[in-house]
Design a protein around this motif. Structure first.
Motif, PDB file in Angstrom:
ATOM      1  N   HIS A   1      51.433  55.010 -19.319  1.00  0.00           N
ATOM      2  CA  HIS A   1      51.748  56.085 -18.575  1.00  0.00           C
ATOM      3  C   HIS A   1      52.688  55.494 -17.301  1.00  0.00           C
ATOM      4  O   HIS A   1      52.861  55.934 -16.417  1.00  0.00           O
ATOM      5  CB  HIS A   1      50.635  56.726 -17.833  1.00  0.00           C
ATOM      6  N   ASP A   2      52.952  53.908 -17.637  1.00  0.00           N
ATOM      7  CA  ASP A   2      54.013  53.368 -16.605  1.00  0.00           C
ATOM      8  C   ASP A   2      53.247  53.230 -14.996  1.00  0.00           C
ATOM      9  O   ASP A   2      53.910  53.506 -14.201  1.00  0.00           O
ATOM     10  CB  ASP A   2      55.155  53.885 -16.419  1.00  0.00           C
ATOM     11  N   ILE A   3      51.988  52.984 -15.079  1.00  0.00           N
ATOM     12  CA  ILE A   3      51.512  52.937 -13.979  1.00  0.00           C
ATOM     13  C   ILE A   3      50.588  51.473 -13.915  1.00  0.00           C
ATOM     14  O   ILE A   3      50.133  51.068 -14.994  1.00  0.00           O
ATOM     15  CB  ILE A   3      50.553  54.112 -13.599  1.00  0.00           C
ATOM     16  N   ASP A   4      50.351  50.904 -12.851  1.00  0.00           N
ATOM     17  CA  ASP A   4      49.674  49.662 -12.493  1.00  0.00           C
ATOM     18  C   ASP A   4      48.275  50.011 -12.182  1.00  0.00           C
ATOM     19  O   ASP A   4      48.195  50.652 -11.215  1.00  0.00           O
ATOM     20  CB  ASP A   4      50.146  48.880 -11.501  1.00  0.00           C
ATOM     21  N   PRO A   5      47.107  49.567 -12.993  1.00  0.00           N
ATOM     22  CA  PRO A   5      45.748  49.961 -12.661  1.00  0.00           C
ATOM     23  C   PRO A   5      45.330  49.189 -11.630  1.00  0.00           C
ATOM     24  O   PRO A   5      44.165  49.589 -10.805  1.00  0.00           O
ATOM     25  CB  PRO A   5      45.160  49.599 -13.852  1.00  0.00           C
ATOM     26  N   THR A   6      45.893  48.241 -11.077  1.00  0.00           N
ATOM     27  CA  THR A   6      45.443  47.477  -9.884  1.00  0.00           C
ATOM     28  C   THR A   6      45.963  48.043  -8.403  1.00  0.00           C
ATOM     29  O   THR A   6      46.967  48.793  -8.648  1.00  0.00           O
ATOM     30  CB  THR A   6      45.761  46.034 -10.060  1.00  0.00           C
ATOM     31  N   GLY A   7      45.516  47.590  -7.610  1.00  0.00           N
ATOM     32  CA  GLY A   7      45.994  48.141  -6.041  1.00  0.00           C
ATOM     33  C   GLY A   7      44.868  49.289  -5.611  1.00  0.00           C
ATOM     34  O   GLY A   7      44.920  49.386  -4.448  1.00  0.00           O
ATOM     35  N   GLU A   8      44.306  49.754  -6.606  1.00  0.00           N
ATOM     36  CA  GLU A   8      43.230  50.860  -5.879  1.00  0.00           C
ATOM     37  C   GLU A   8      42.042  50.310  -5.466  1.00  0.00           C
ATOM     38  O   GLU A   8      41.603  49.181  -6.264  1.00  0.00           O
ATOM     39  CB  GLU A   8      43.123  51.815  -7.167  1.00  0.00           C
ATOM     40  N   HIS A   9      41.232  50.823  -4.522  1.00  0.00           N
ATOM     41  CA  HIS A   9      40.054  50.314  -4.311  1.00  0.00           C
ATOM     42  C   HIS A   9      38.942  51.413  -4.485  1.00  0.00           C
ATOM     43  O   HIS A   9      39.040  52.396  -3.596  1.00  0.00           O
ATOM     44  CB  HIS A   9      39.903  49.592  -2.914  1.00  0.00           C
ATOM     45  N   CYS A  10      37.880  51.452  -5.437  1.00  0.00           N
ATOM     46  CA  CYS A  10      37.009  52.556  -5.340  1.00  0.00           C
ATOM     47  C   CYS A  10      35.947  52.383  -4.481  1.00  0.00           C
ATOM     48  O   CYS A  10      34.893  51.366  -4.512  1.00  0.00           O
ATOM     49  CB  CYS A  10      36.436  52.469  -6.971  1.00  0.00           C
ATOM     50  N   ARG A  11      35.909  53.316  -3.274  1.00  0.00           N
ATOM     51  CA  ARG A  11      34.998  53.096  -2.437  1.00  0.00           C
ATOM     52  C   ARG A  11      33.442  53.428  -2.979  1.00  0.00           C
ATOM     53  O   ARG A  11      32.606  53.167  -2.344  1.00  0.00           O
ATOM     54  CB  ARG A  11      35.272  53.998  -1.239  1.00  0.00           C
ATOM     55  N   GLY A  12      33.605  54.494  -3.871  1.00  0.00           N
ATOM     56  CA  GLY A  12      32.149  55.031  -4.459  1.00  0.00           C
ATOM     57  C   GLY A  12      31.366  53.778  -5.266  1.00  0.00           C
ATOM     58  O   GLY A  12      30.229  53.554  -4.920  1.00  0.00           O
ATOM     59  N   MET A  13      32.150  52.845  -5.992  1.00  0.00           N
ATOM     60  CA  MET A  13      31.596  51.900  -6.685  1.00  0.00           C
ATOM     61  C   MET A  13      31.163  50.605  -5.632  1.00  0.00           C
ATOM     62  O   MET A  13      30.057  50.119  -5.698  1.00  0.00           O
ATOM     63  CB  MET A  13      32.380  51.105  -7.719  1.00  0.00           C
ATOM     64  N   GLU A  14      32.072  50.610  -4.546  1.00  0.00           N
ATOM     65  CA  GLU A  14      31.593  49.678  -3.630  1.00  0.00           C
ATOM     66  C   GLU A  14      30.182  50.077  -2.930  1.00  0.00           C
ATOM     67  O   GLU A  14      29.481  49.007  -2.690  1.00  0.00           O
ATOM     68  CB  GLU A  14      32.623  49.734  -2.274  1.00  0.00           C
TER      69      GLU A  14
ATOM     70  N   ASP B   1      41.195  54.344 -10.171  1.00  0.00           N
ATOM     71  CA  ASP B   1      39.982  54.365  -9.480  1.00  0.00           C
ATOM     72  C   ASP B   1      38.911  53.979 -10.238  1.00  0.00           C
ATOM     73  O   ASP B   1      38.087  53.045  -9.952  1.00  0.00           O
ATOM     74  CB  ASP B   1      39.682  55.704  -8.856  1.00  0.00           C
ATOM     75  N   LEU B   2      38.759  54.216 -11.680  1.00  0.00           N
ATOM     76  CA  LEU B   2      37.903  53.892 -12.432  1.00  0.00           C
ATOM     77  C   LEU B   2      37.924  52.523 -12.952  1.00  0.00           C
ATOM     78  O   LEU B   2      37.023  51.566 -13.008  1.00  0.00           O
ATOM     79  CB  LEU B   2      37.868  54.950 -13.729  1.00  0.00           C
ATOM     80  N   TYR B   3      39.115  51.660 -13.110  1.00  0.00           N
ATOM     81  CA  TYR B   3      39.631  50.709 -13.299  1.00  0.00           C
ATOM     82  C   TYR B   3      39.068  49.629 -12.329  1.00  0.00           C
ATOM     83  O   TYR B   3      38.389  48.693 -12.418  1.00  0.00           O
ATOM     84  CB  TYR B   3      40.981  50.255 -13.547  1.00  0.00           C
ATOM     85  N   SER B   4      39.238  49.895 -10.864  1.00  0.00           N
ATOM     86  CA  SER B   4      38.749  49.408  -9.847  1.00  0.00           C
ATOM     87  C   SER B   4      37.015  49.311  -9.637  1.00  0.00           C
ATOM     88  O   SER B   4      36.591  48.214  -9.505  1.00  0.00           O
ATOM     89  CB  SER B   4      39.065  50.137  -8.345  1.00  0.00           C
ATOM     90  N   ALA B   5      36.583  50.442 -10.206  1.00  0.00           N
ATOM     91  CA  ALA B   5      35.127  50.462 -10.118  1.00  0.00           C
ATOM     92  C   ALA B   5      34.540  49.272 -11.169  1.00  0.00           C
ATOM     93  O   ALA B   5      33.719  48.671 -10.951  1.00  0.00           O
ATOM     94  CB  ALA B   5      34.388  51.752 -10.597  1.00  0.00           C
ATOM     95  N   CYS B   6      35.150  49.309 -12.465  1.00  0.00           N
ATOM     96  CA  CYS B   6      35.003  48.549 -13.271  1.00  0.00           C
ATOM     97  C   CYS B   6      34.970  46.958 -12.873  1.00  0.00           C
ATOM     98  O   CYS B   6      34.304  46.214 -13.012  1.00  0.00           O
ATOM     99  CB  CYS B   6      35.561  48.657 -14.659  1.00  0.00           C
TER     100      CYS B   6
END
Length: 167
Positions: free
Chosen positions: A65-78, A16-21
Motif C-alpha cells: 500500500h506504499d506506506i512505511d510501517p515505522t514512525g507510529e507509536h502505539c500508546r495502548g501497547m506502551e 499502529d499494530l506494527y508499532s505495538a508488535c
C-alpha cells in the motif's frame, strides 16, 4: 494526515499494530528470561518468533500500500508494557511460581491487545476487498490466538496451582 475513510483508518491501524508488535518484543524477551518454568520460557521464545513473523507480514502489507510501517507509536501497547514490567518483572516475588503466573497474565494482556488489532484490520481488509491482506492478517490472528491458548494451557496445567503453595 486526517482519516477520511475506512481505507485511511485501515492503513493507520496497520502502522499502529506494527508499532505495538515492535514495542512488545523486548518485553517478551525479558519475561522469557524471568520465567522459571522451562515450558513457559520456551513458549515466550515462540511468542516472540510469532511477533516477528507478524511484523514481517505487516511490513509486507504496508509495502503493498506504499506506506512505511515505522514512525507510529502505539500508546495502548506502551501502557500494557508498562504494566507488564511493573507486575511481572519489577515486583518482588517470594515464590517463583507466582512470578510465572504473573508473566502469563501480562503476556496474555499483550496477546489480547494484538488479537483485537489483528481482528479489526482483518475485518477492514475484507470490507475493502483486500483479499490477500485479509488472508495474511487472518493467519496472524490465528497464530496469536493459538499462542494465547497455549499460555492458558500452561496456567491451567500446573503453573497457577503451583503458585497457590507460596513456597
Amino acid at each position: 494526515m486526517p482519516v477520511k475513510n475506512l481505507e485511511d483508518l485501515y492503513l493507520d491501524q496497520l502502522k499502529d499494530l506494527y508499532s505495538a508488535c515492535r514495542q512488545s518484543m523486548p518485553v517478551v524477551t525479558a519475561l522469557g528470561g524471568a520465567a522459571k518454568s522451562k515450558e513457559l520460557a520456551e513458549a515466550l521464545i515462540s511468542g516472540n518468533q510469532g511477533i516477528a513473523r507478524g511484523m514481517e507480514a505487516l511490513a509486507e502489507i504496508c509495502s503493498r500500500h506504499d506506506i512505511d510501517p515505522t514512525g507510529e507509536h502505539c500508546r495502548g501497547m506502551e501502557g500494557i508494557l508498562f504494566e507488564a514490567k511493573k507486575h511481572a518483572l519489577e515486583t518482588e516475588f517470594a515464590d517463583e511460581d507466582a512470578q510465572d503466573a504473573a508473566i502469563i497474565t501480562q503476556y496474555q494482556r499483550m496477546a489480547h491487545y494484538a488479537i483485537a488489532g489483528y481482528g479489526c484490520v482483518r475485518t477492514f481488509a475484507n470490507r475493502l476487498g483486500f483479499d490477500e491482506d485479509a488472508a495474511v492478517l487472518q493467519d496472524c490472528l490465528d497464530h496469536t490466538r493459538s499462542g494465547d491458548k497455549h499460555m492458558t494451557a500452561l496456567a491451567e496445567g500446573g503453573i497457577n496451582e503451583a503458585a497457590m503453595d507460596g513456597k
